[in-house]
Scaffold this motif. Structure first.
Motif, short mmCIF file in Angstrom:
data_model
loop_
_atom_site.label_atom_id
_atom_site.label_comp_id
_atom_site.label_asym_id
_atom_site.label_seq_id
_atom_site.Cartn_x
_atom_site.Cartn_y
_atom_site.Cartn_z
N ALA A 152 0.71 -1.21 -0.14
CA ALA A 152 0.24 -0.06 -0.09
C ALA A 152 0.97 1.39 -0.16
O ALA A 152 0.50 2.35 -0.49
CB ALA A 152 -0.94 -0.11 1.04
N LYS A 153 2.08 1.36 0.63
CA LYS A 153 2.85 2.32 0.75
C LYS A 153 3.05 3.24 -0.51
O LYS A 153 2.95 4.27 -0.57
CB LYS A 153 3.88 2.38 1.76
N PRO A 154 3.81 2.36 -1.17
CA PRO A 154 4.17 3.16 -2.69
C PRO A 154 2.98 3.42 -3.57
O PRO A 154 3.08 4.65 -4.12
CB PRO A 154 4.94 2.11 -3.47
N GLN A 155 1.81 2.74 -3.20
CA GLN A 155 0.83 3.31 -3.91
C GLN A 155 0.26 4.69 -3.49
O GLN A 155 -0.31 5.56 -4.20
CB GLN A 155 -0.42 2.16 -4.01
N LEU A 156 0.27 4.75 -2.24
CA LEU A 156 -0.10 5.80 -1.35
C LEU A 156 0.80 7.11 -1.75
O LEU A 156 0.16 8.02 -2.05
CB LEU A 156 -0.18 5.61 0.19
#
Length: 109
Positions: free
Chosen positions: A70-74
Motif C-alpha cells: 500500500a505504501k508506494p501506491q499511497l
C-alpha cells in the motif's frame, strides 16, 4: 447483473481505464480479491493519472493487510493529489490519502 455488464463492456473497450477501475470496484465489493487487484492495476496502467484507481489500489491493499504494498501506491496517489490544479481539488483529494496513510501507520505500529 453488474459483473456481467462490466465484463461485456470491458471486452469491447479493453484499454479503457475507467471501465477497468469500475470492474475493480465491482470485484472488490464482491470480495473477489484477485480480480479486483488485477483490474485496479489495469486501470492504472491504462491511465496513470486516474486518481480514483491510484487511491483504490492502496485502500484495497490495506483491507488485505498488505501494508508494504500500500505504501508506494499511497505515495503515487499523493503525487496525483499534488498535481491537481486548484486548491479545492487538492484538499478534496488529500483527505482520503491522509486517512489511508494513518491506517497504514496504525497497522504497522
Amino acid at each position: 447483473d453488474a459483473t456481467t455488464e462490466v465484463a461485456r463492456v470491458n471486452q469491447r473497450f479493453p484499454g479503457n481505464a475507467r471501465i477497468a477501475f469500475l470492474y475493480g470496484k465491482i470485484s472488490d465489493s464482491l470480495d473477489n480479491a484477485a480480480d479486483a487487484e488485477t483490474h485496479y492495476k489495469r486501470a492504472i496502467a491504462a491511465d496513470p493519472k486516474l486518481y480514483q484507481a491510484n487511491l483504490a489500489l492502496p485502500r484495497f491493499y490495506l483491507r488485505m493487510r498488505r501494508v508494504a504494498d500500500a505504501k508506494p501506491q499511497l505515495d503515487g496517489a499523493q503525487q496525483q493529489e499534488g498535481a491537481a490544479n486548484d486548491a479545492a481539488t487538492k484538499e478534496r483529494r488529500a483527505r482520503p490519502v491522509l486517512r489511508a496513510r494513518r491506517i497504514a501507520t496504525q497497522m504497522v505500529s
